[in-house]
Design a protein around this motif. Structure first.
Motif, PDB file in Angstrom:
ATOM      1  N   LEU A 236       0.836  -1.205   0.000  1.00  0.00           N
ATOM      2  CA  LEU A 236       0.000   0.000   0.000  1.00  0.00           C
ATOM      3  C   LEU A 236       0.867   1.250   0.000  1.00  0.00           C
ATOM      4  CD1 LEU A 236      -2.838  -0.955   2.517  1.00  0.00           C
ATOM      5  CD2 LEU A 236      -3.114  -0.495   0.077  1.00  0.00           C
ATOM      6  N   MET A 237       1.903   1.244   0.825  1.00  0.00           N
ATOM      7  CA  MET A 237       2.800   2.386   0.900  1.00  0.00           C
ATOM      8  C   MET A 237       3.569   2.567  -0.402  1.00  0.00           C
ATOM      9  SD  MET A 237       6.380   2.637   1.439  1.00  0.00           S
ATOM     10  CE  MET A 237       7.562   3.339   2.567  1.00  0.00           C
ATOM     11  N   SER A 238       4.106   1.471  -0.941  1.00  0.00           N
ATOM     12  CA  SER A 238       4.906   1.587  -2.162  1.00  0.00           C
ATOM     13  C   SER A 238       4.057   2.018  -3.345  1.00  0.00           C
ATOM     14  CB  SER A 238       5.612   0.263  -2.463  1.00  0.00           C
ATOM     15  OG  SER A 238       4.688  -0.786  -2.667  1.00  0.00           O
ATOM     16  N   ARG A 239       2.800   1.579  -3.378  1.00  0.00           N
ATOM     17  CA  ARG A 239       1.908   2.002  -4.457  1.00  0.00           C
ATOM     18  C   ARG A 239       1.642   3.508  -4.379  1.00  0.00           C
ATOM     19  NH1 ARG A 239      -4.192  -0.236  -4.823  1.00  0.00           N
ATOM     20  NH2 ARG A 239      -3.215  -2.148  -5.582  1.00  0.00           N
ATOM     21  N   ARG A 240       1.361   4.012  -3.185  1.00  0.00           N
ATOM     22  CA  ARG A 240       1.064   5.443  -3.037  1.00  0.00           C
ATOM     23  C   ARG A 240       2.276   6.287  -3.456  1.00  0.00           C
ATOM     24  NH1 ARG A 240      -2.672   8.099   0.047  1.00  0.00           N
ATOM     25  NH2 ARG A 240      -4.010   6.538  -0.969  1.00  0.00           N
ATOM     26  N   LEU A 241       3.481   5.818  -3.146  1.00  0.00           N
ATOM     27  CA  LEU A 241       4.693   6.596  -3.416  1.00  0.00           C
ATOM     28  C   LEU A 241       5.325   6.281  -4.769  1.00  0.00           C
ATOM     29  CD1 LEU A 241       6.359   6.365   0.100  1.00  0.00           C
ATOM     30  CD2 LEU A 241       5.060   8.287  -0.833  1.00  0.00           C
ATOM     31  N   GLY A 242       4.835   5.234  -5.435  1.00  0.00           N
ATOM     32  CA  GLY A 242       5.400   4.868  -6.721  1.00  0.00           C
ATOM     33  C   GLY A 242       6.747   4.183  -6.624  1.00  0.00           C
ATOM     34  N   LEU A 243       7.010   3.460  -5.525  1.00  0.00           N
ATOM     35  CA  LEU A 243       8.286   2.785  -5.339  1.00  0.00           C
ATOM     36  C   LEU A 243       8.305   1.452  -6.090  1.00  0.00           C
ATOM     37  CD1 LEU A 243       8.756   3.356  -1.499  1.00  0.00           C
ATOM     38  CD2 LEU A 243       9.764   4.676  -3.368  1.00  0.00           C
ATOM     39  N   THR A 244       9.472   1.089  -6.637  1.00  0.00           N
ATOM     40  CA  THR A 244       9.649  -0.171  -7.353  1.00  0.00           C
ATOM     41  C   THR A 244      10.985  -0.786  -6.963  1.00  0.00           C
ATOM     42  OG1 THR A 244      10.860   0.703  -9.271  1.00  0.00           O
ATOM     43  CG2 THR A 244       8.445   0.895  -9.310  1.00  0.00           C
ATOM     44  N   ARG A 245      11.304  -1.934  -7.534  1.00  0.00           N
ATOM     45  CA  ARG A 245      12.580  -2.593  -7.225  1.00  0.00           C
ATOM     46  C   ARG A 245      13.772  -1.779  -7.709  1.00  0.00           C
ATOM     47  NH1 ARG A 245      14.449  -7.562 -10.898  1.00  0.00           N
ATOM     48  NH2 ARG A 245      16.261  -7.037  -9.637  1.00  0.00           N
ATOM     49  N   ARG A 246      13.542  -0.793  -8.569  1.00  0.00           N
ATOM     50  CA  ARG A 246      14.641   0.059  -9.033  1.00  0.00           C
ATOM     51  C   ARG A 246      15.038   1.085  -7.987  1.00  0.00           C
ATOM     52  NH1 ARG A 246      11.331  -0.515 -13.437  1.00  0.00           N
ATOM     53  NH2 ARG A 246      10.282   1.448 -13.019  1.00  0.00           N
ATOM     54  N   ASP A 247      14.212   1.263  -6.944  1.00  0.00           N
ATOM     55  CA  ASP A 247      14.535   2.220  -5.890  1.00  0.00           C
ATOM     56  C   ASP A 247      15.552   1.622  -4.922  1.00  0.00           C
ATOM     57  OD1 ASP A 247      12.859   4.773  -6.045  1.00  0.00           O
ATOM     58  OD2 ASP A 247      11.376   3.207  -6.458  1.00  0.00           O
ATOM     59  N   ARG A 248      16.197   2.548  -4.192  1.00  0.00           N
ATOM     60  CA  ARG A 248      17.129   2.146  -3.141  1.00  0.00           C
ATOM     61  C   ARG A 248      16.731   2.863  -1.852  1.00  0.00           C
ATOM     62  NH1 ARG A 248      23.285   1.213  -5.336  1.00  0.00           N
ATOM     63  NH2 ARG A 248      22.735  -0.191  -7.056  1.00  0.00           N
ATOM     64  N   TRP A 249      16.663   2.088  -0.770  1.00  0.00           N
ATOM     65  CA  TRP A 249      16.174   2.595   0.508  1.00  0.00           C
ATOM     66  C   TRP A 249      17.351   2.962   1.408  1.00  0.00           C
ATOM     67  CZ3 TRP A 249      13.459  -0.350  -2.652  1.00  0.00           C
ATOM     68  CH2 TRP A 249      12.078  -0.229  -2.694  1.00  0.00           C
ATOM     69  N   HIS A 250      17.406   4.204   1.883  1.00  0.00           N
ATOM     70  CA  HIS A 250      18.372   4.581   2.907  1.00  0.00           C
ATOM     71  C   HIS A 250      17.659   4.449   4.246  1.00  0.00           C
ATOM     72  CE1 HIS A 250      22.080   6.634   4.302  1.00  0.00           C
ATOM     73  NE2 HIS A 250      21.283   6.953   5.327  1.00  0.00           N
ATOM     74  N   ILE A 251      18.119   3.520   5.091  1.00  0.00           N
ATOM     75  CA  ILE A 251      17.421   3.204   6.340  1.00  0.00           C
ATOM     76  C   ILE A 251      18.275   3.665   7.518  1.00  0.00           C
ATOM     77  CG2 ILE A 251      16.325   1.398   7.701  1.00  0.00           C
ATOM     78  CD1 ILE A 251      16.129  -0.264   5.131  1.00  0.00           C
ATOM     79  N   ALA A 252      17.903   4.806   8.073  1.00  0.00           N
ATOM     80  CA  ALA A 252      18.558   5.334   9.261  1.00  0.00           C
ATOM     81  C   ALA A 252      17.640   5.253  10.471  1.00  0.00           C
ATOM     82  CB  ALA A 252      18.997   6.775   9.025  1.00  0.00           C
ATOM     83  N   SER A 253      16.316   5.198  10.244  1.00  0.00           N
ATOM     84  CA  SER A 253      15.386   5.003  11.361  1.00  0.00           C
ATOM     85  C   SER A 253      15.633   3.633  11.983  1.00  0.00           C
ATOM     86  CB  SER A 253      13.940   5.072  10.861  1.00  0.00           C
ATOM     87  OG  SER A 253      13.615   6.363  10.427  1.00  0.00           O
TER      88      SER A 253
END
Length: 566
Positions: A236-253
């Motif tokens: 649901l979150m990725s659909r709203r934001l338009g995220l795909t496997r081509r994205d890269r996540w910076h995880i600092a939280s």
């Protein structure tokens, strides 16, 4: 119930079909293992380290998780059993979590910042027999602390501690301290382990995750979520934001919160994207990592974004790859959003959710800027919102009341606490969030405060959220929080705790002049000003207002001296 009093968004029975539907029913480990078969040498994880960055391919990640899974099976861990993970953001965290999920165990991440008292509580409530800890992190010696707890018999049913040590020569196996808890060197244990065979059959109803609430409004509560619920929340979150496997996540939280675990690690694994893990927050280090690893997405609390904006304004090169930042834990300060667009060249999105609900609302990158900064987004597919008054009756658009939520990502009840579960839900199955909110005519949600944050000044309720937002636009104010302080005559008055911008000056008179210029009613004005170096926040970035309320009881700031207005 009158449907016109609900926000936009369908109910459970009419959830929009997913193009990604095959992912909904599949267990996350199966998806990751298939990814490793299809793209074994593809980059999966990057860990930012003090001595240099380390990387892990999909094949390496699965191999490490398989070996840890074998260790867990050898220790007697069985499906449905809780495995606790107290590790910083790291490749070890990802592998340990996947290992637990692979064998059908429940992954229970807890914050590295937890002290012995909080860890003791979590161990006892979760019944965990196995705990992952680092040997040392940020000058704390975790294995030693747990050994002391075990000697004092304060570890519940804990039987095995898997220690992630940089020096694999540390020999923990076969600990004979008489504590009843065996300490194992995870590096040495996994080096000799064979991959696990015949993993259990997992499904969308498998309980996969146990997260404890922060405890800011009472004792921490255990919130379990099922595999399918987490998959749907991530999609649901990725659909709203338009995220795909081509994205890269910076995880600092922290990965012991939804921001890092679900909306960082889980969604990246689900979609097949790269995750860049930052164990210790430092804005300069993060900006350097964006240049090297080209992450496109980041989610976190206001301080993460504010620190990056300040660093870029001080001369650090802006992140060329970063396109979207989702602020969680607080509404988007309008001034900060504008600075982020200008300094970082990114889109800032706002969302609202909780440990119990996952994301319920979220704005989209293409939303009007005013909606992003003035609201907390609109409901995700399948999520329904309502605002009710004191009698429990739904209120209309634009009216403030208690926010209630239902939908496909809602938890089903608190671990071992049917009494708290019953209290949390209405008779017709809606979750009482404890937040005050307004649903605008547009359908966008605006959180105005916590029910317990309400300041009742002689019968007049002060709109805390709006006042905080307004004060954040003052050029001298870097951060702000307004809380109640007791008053003998009026019951409560408002106290402002402010963090100043470099070179900024603010006192009570300056604040009054500012609010008067903004045409704010005088009985809404804070009547003390306290300056702090930093607001107290939990590791997820939420302001710990219970601490500020205690400070306000003994605050030394000067009252306004204005007429009480009553």
């Amino acid at each position: 119930m009158n449907k016109e009093h609900e926000s936009a968004g369908a109910g459970r029975e009419t959830v929009t079909p997913f193009p990604e539907a095959p992912l909904l029913a599949r267990p996350l480990p199966d998806i990751v293992w298939d990814r490793a078969s299809a793209d074994p040498e593809g980059l999966a994880v990057v860990e930012l380290g003090e001595r240099g960055d380390t990387t892990m391919t999909w094949r390496e990640l699965v191999d490490r998780a398989e070996r840890i899974a074998h260790v867990l099976l050898a220790l007697g861990v069985r499906p449905g059993e809780t495995v606790m993970v107290q590790l910083p953001n790291s490749a070890a965290f990802v592998a340990a979590s996947l290992a637990a999920l692979r064998i059908g165990a429940v992954c229970c991440p807890v914050l590295p910042a937890l002290g012995q008292r909080e860890l003791e509580y979590a161990l006892q409530r979760s019944d965990a027999r196995v705990l992952f800890v680092p040997e040392e992190f940020r000058k704390r010696r975790y294995a030693q602390e747990v050994r002391f707890m075990a000697e004092a018999r304060r570890t519940g049913r804990l039987a095995h501690v898997l220690v992630v040590a940089e020096d694999s020569a540390l020999a923990y196996d076969g600990d004979e301290s008489g504590t009843g808890v065996v300490f194992h060197d995870l590096v040495r244990s996994t080096a000799a382990a064979r991959p696990a065979e015949h993993p259990p059959v997992l499904g969308p109803d498998t309980v996969a995750h146990l997260l404890f609430t922060s405890g800011t409004t009472g004792e921490p509560k255990g919130v379990p979520h099922r595999m399918g619920t987490l998959n749907r929340a991530a999609l649901l979150m990725s659909r709203r934001l338009g995220l795909t496997r081509r994205d890269r996540w910076h995880i600092a939280s922290p990965m012991a919160h939804h921001s890092g675990f679900l909306y960082g690690m889980w969604v990246a694994l689900l979609l097949g994207g790269v995750q860049v893990l930052q164990p210790v927050w430092d804005a300069d280090r993060a900006l350097e990592a964006f240049t090297r690893w080209r992450s496109t997405f980041m989610q976190g609390a206001t301080p993460f974004l504010l620190d990056m904006v300040d660093a870029v304004d001080a001369g650090v090169p802006p992140p060329q790859s970063l396109s979207t930042f989702v602020i969680t834990g607080a509404s988007v300060p309008r001034a900060l959003s504008a600075r982020a667009r200008s300094s970082l060249g990114i889109r800032v999105c706002a969302g609202w959710g909780s440990t119990e609900t996952c994301f319920a609302t979220l704005s989209a990158p293409g939303d009007d800027e005013e909606l992003v900064t003035a609201t907390d987004g609109r409901s995700l597919d399948g999520v329904r919102l309502r605002v009710v008054g004191e009698a429990g009756r739904p209120l209309g658009p634009g009216d403030e009341g208690d926010l209630q939520v239902t939908g496909p990502c809602l938890f089903e009840g608190y671990l071992g606490r049917p009494d708290l579960t019953e209290e949390a839900f209405t008779a017709d199955g809606w979750y009482r969030t404890g937040d005050l909110a307004v649903i605008e005519p547009t359908g966008y949600l605006r959180i105005t405060g916590r029910v317990k944050d309400v300041i009742n000044r002689g019968g007049e309720k002060i709109p805390v959220g709006d006042i905080e937002q307004l004060l954040m636009t003052h050029p001298a104010v870097r951060d702000a929080a307004v809380v109640a302080m007791p008053d003998r005559r009026l019951g409560e008055r408002a106290c402002l705790f402010a963090v100043l911008s470099p070179g900024g000056l603010l006192d009570l008179t300056a604040m009054q002049i500012f609010l008067e210029g903004e045409k704010v009613a005088k009985h809404y004005w804070p009547e003390r000003v306290e300056i702090m170096d930093a607001l107290p926040r939990n590791p997820a970035g939420k302001v710990q207002k219970f601490i500020l309320r205690q400070l306000a009881k003994g605050a030394t700031g000067r009252r306004t001296g204005e007429d009480d207005g009553i």
